[in-house]
Design a protein around this motif. Structure first.
Motif, short mmCIF file in Angstrom:
data_model
loop_
_atom_site.label_atom_id
_atom_site.label_comp_id
_atom_site.label_asym_id
_atom_site.label_seq_id
_atom_site.Cartn_x
_atom_site.Cartn_y
_atom_site.Cartn_z
N VAL A 1 0.80 -1.10 -0.11
CA VAL A 1 -0.12 -0.02 0.09
C VAL A 1 1.05 1.24 -0.06
N VAL A 2 1.98 1.24 0.66
CA VAL A 2 2.93 2.51 0.96
C VAL A 2 3.49 2.65 -0.53
N LEU A 3 4.14 1.35 -0.93
CA LEU A 3 4.63 1.68 -2.36
C LEU A 3 3.91 2.31 -3.57
N VAL A 4 2.42 2.03 -3.47
CA VAL A 4 1.29 2.26 -4.43
C VAL A 4 1.16 3.69 -4.29
N PHE A 5 1.15 4.33 -2.87
CA PHE A 5 0.81 5.79 -2.60
C PHE A 5 2.13 6.52 -3.21
N VAL A 6 3.38 6.06 -2.79
CA VAL A 6 4.42 6.84 -3.27
C VAL A 6 4.37 6.93 -4.81
N ILE A 7 4.28 6.02 -5.45
CA ILE A 7 4.44 5.89 -7.00
C ILE A 7 3.44 7.00 -7.27
N GLN B 1 1.83 9.36 -5.79
CA GLN B 1 2.46 10.84 -5.36
C GLN B 1 3.57 11.43 -6.42
N TYR B 2 4.59 10.49 -6.91
CA TYR B 2 5.55 10.95 -7.80
C TYR B 2 4.92 11.07 -9.15
N ILE B 3 4.13 10.49 -9.79
CA ILE B 3 3.40 10.62 -11.07
C ILE B 3 2.71 11.98 -10.96
N LEU B 4 2.02 12.25 -10.05
CA LEU B 4 1.09 13.48 -9.93
C LEU B 4 2.00 14.78 -9.74
N GLY B 5 2.98 14.58 -8.90
CA GLY B 5 4.18 15.70 -8.81
C GLY B 5 4.70 16.09 -10.30
N GLY C 1 5.44 19.74 -14.76
CA GLY C 1 5.30 19.99 -16.06
C GLY C 1 4.39 21.02 -16.66
N ARG C 2 3.09 21.15 -16.02
CA ARG C 2 2.22 22.20 -16.28
C ARG C 2 2.78 23.49 -15.87
N ASN C 3 3.51 23.76 -14.70
CA ASN C 3 4.02 24.83 -14.50
C ASN C 3 5.00 25.24 -15.06
N LYS C 4 6.17 24.46 -15.79
CA LYS C 4 6.91 24.76 -16.64
C LYS C 4 6.64 25.33 -17.84
N ALA C 5 5.34 24.58 -18.47
CA ALA C 5 4.81 25.03 -19.63
C ALA C 5 4.31 26.46 -19.48
N VAL C 6 3.75 26.80 -18.43
CA VAL C 6 3.18 28.07 -18.15
C VAL C 6 4.38 29.24 -18.08
#
Length: 335
Positions: A33-39, A41-45, A50-55
């Protein structure tokens, strides 16, 4: 022999291996469960970065194009000034030519009438003709320069139009991105106020008006006081719990704040603690913000403002109107 069999039958069961197996399985599930949560979080971050860099890149490109556009406009203004100056010089030369032609005619008349001065007049005529030829060549050169300047101005205007189109396109993209953020924030705002309205449905002193929640001051404070009452703290705890649940689902790149506005009625106040209604309304708003921060709301998401008696809901002098004007308003805004 009989005694040994009886003793083995009464000994306690050995449950330790089963307990160890169960504990091992539970630890493995928790690690998964912890591993799934960390992955996740990484994908969302990664996506948000990427969106902030594009703006940021769009903003930099728009600033660069704006600078180029300003420089092009300055060049056009300078070329227009030079064109005007050259036009004035052409007019001056034409006037000079006309003047010289008039003088030439005068000299020709004198040559015809004064035969004694024929040689001198001929010399003067030759000199004037040379000047006229020189001025004609100068006019031709100026006309050539004018044509080159006109071509350069047309080229700058063409480049200026391209830059304006690029700036308009980038501005449209930026507005679209900002509108998208505003729509997302409005959705989260609607969800927050909807949940809060359900949680406080039995409170008659709490009013929902548009995108604002209004607490009557009597719910939170005693008269002429900025110290929260116990009942008011309970109501604000419900609000803080609802906001914390909603804020977990709001993307980090949405710059939102919860604004707390304090209002009073128009009856004047002058105590040792508060010299005006403005000070009282600001102190009450700050008390609410401090309490919400104690409940776990990030301080960067909070703002307090005091309006005194200057933004009333009702302008009459009835006690009921005074009660409605004494209030604390909460709203979610975009920074």
């Amino acid at each position: 022999m009989s005694l040994k069999f009886h003793r083995d039958k009464l000994s306690p069961l050995n449950i330790w291996p089963g307990f160890v197996d169960a504990l091992t399985a539970l630890v493995m599930v928790l690690v998964f469960v912890v591993l799934v949560f960390v992955i996740a979080q990484y994908i969302l971050g990664t996506e948000l970065n990427g969106r902030n860099k594009a703006v940021d890149e769009l903003n930099q490109e728009m600033n660069r194009l704006s600078a180029l556009l300003m420089r092009a406009k300055q060049d056009i203004n300078q070329l227009d000034a030079e064109k005007t100056q050259l036009s004035e010089q052409v007019v001056t030369f034409e006037e000079t030519i006309e003047s010289l032609q008039s003088q030439n005619m005068t000299l020709s008349t004198k040559i015809e009438s004064l035969t004694s001065d024929k040689a001198n007049a001929a010399k003067a005529k030759m000199s004037l003709e040379e000047k006229m030829a020189y001025l004609q060549s100068q006019i031709q050169e100026l006309m050539s320069q004018l044509k080159l300047k006109a071509i350069a101005i047309d080229q700058h205007k063409s480049n200026n139009q391209v830059l304006e189109e690029e700036v308009a396109s980038l501005t449209k993209k930026l507005k679209s991105a900002l509108n998208s953020e505003a729509i997302k924030l409005a959705n989260y705002k609607s969800e927050f106020f909807g949940r809060l309205k359900e949680a406080l449905a039995d409170q008659t002193d709490i009013i929902v008006v548009g995108d604002r929640f209004m607490f009557q001051s009597e719910v939170l404070f005693d008269s002429a006081s900025a110290e929260l009452e116990d009942n008011g703290k309970e109501q604000l705890k419900i609000l803080a719990q609802t906001l914390k649940k909603i804020s977990k689902s709001i993307p980090a790149d949405l710059n939102w704040i919860l604004r707390v506005d304090g209002h009073t009625d128009k009856r004047p106040i002058h105590t040792k603690q508060f010299n005006s209604n403005w000070e009282l309304s600001a102190a009450r708003a700050i008390s609410v913000v401090n309490f919400l921060a104690q409940q776990g709301i990030p301080t960067k998401r909070l703002a307090a403002a005091g309006f005194g008696e200057f933004q009333p809901l009702d302008t009459t002098d009835q006690d009921g109107d005074y009660n409605r004007n004494r209030r604390i308003e909460l709203r979610i805004d975009q920074r």
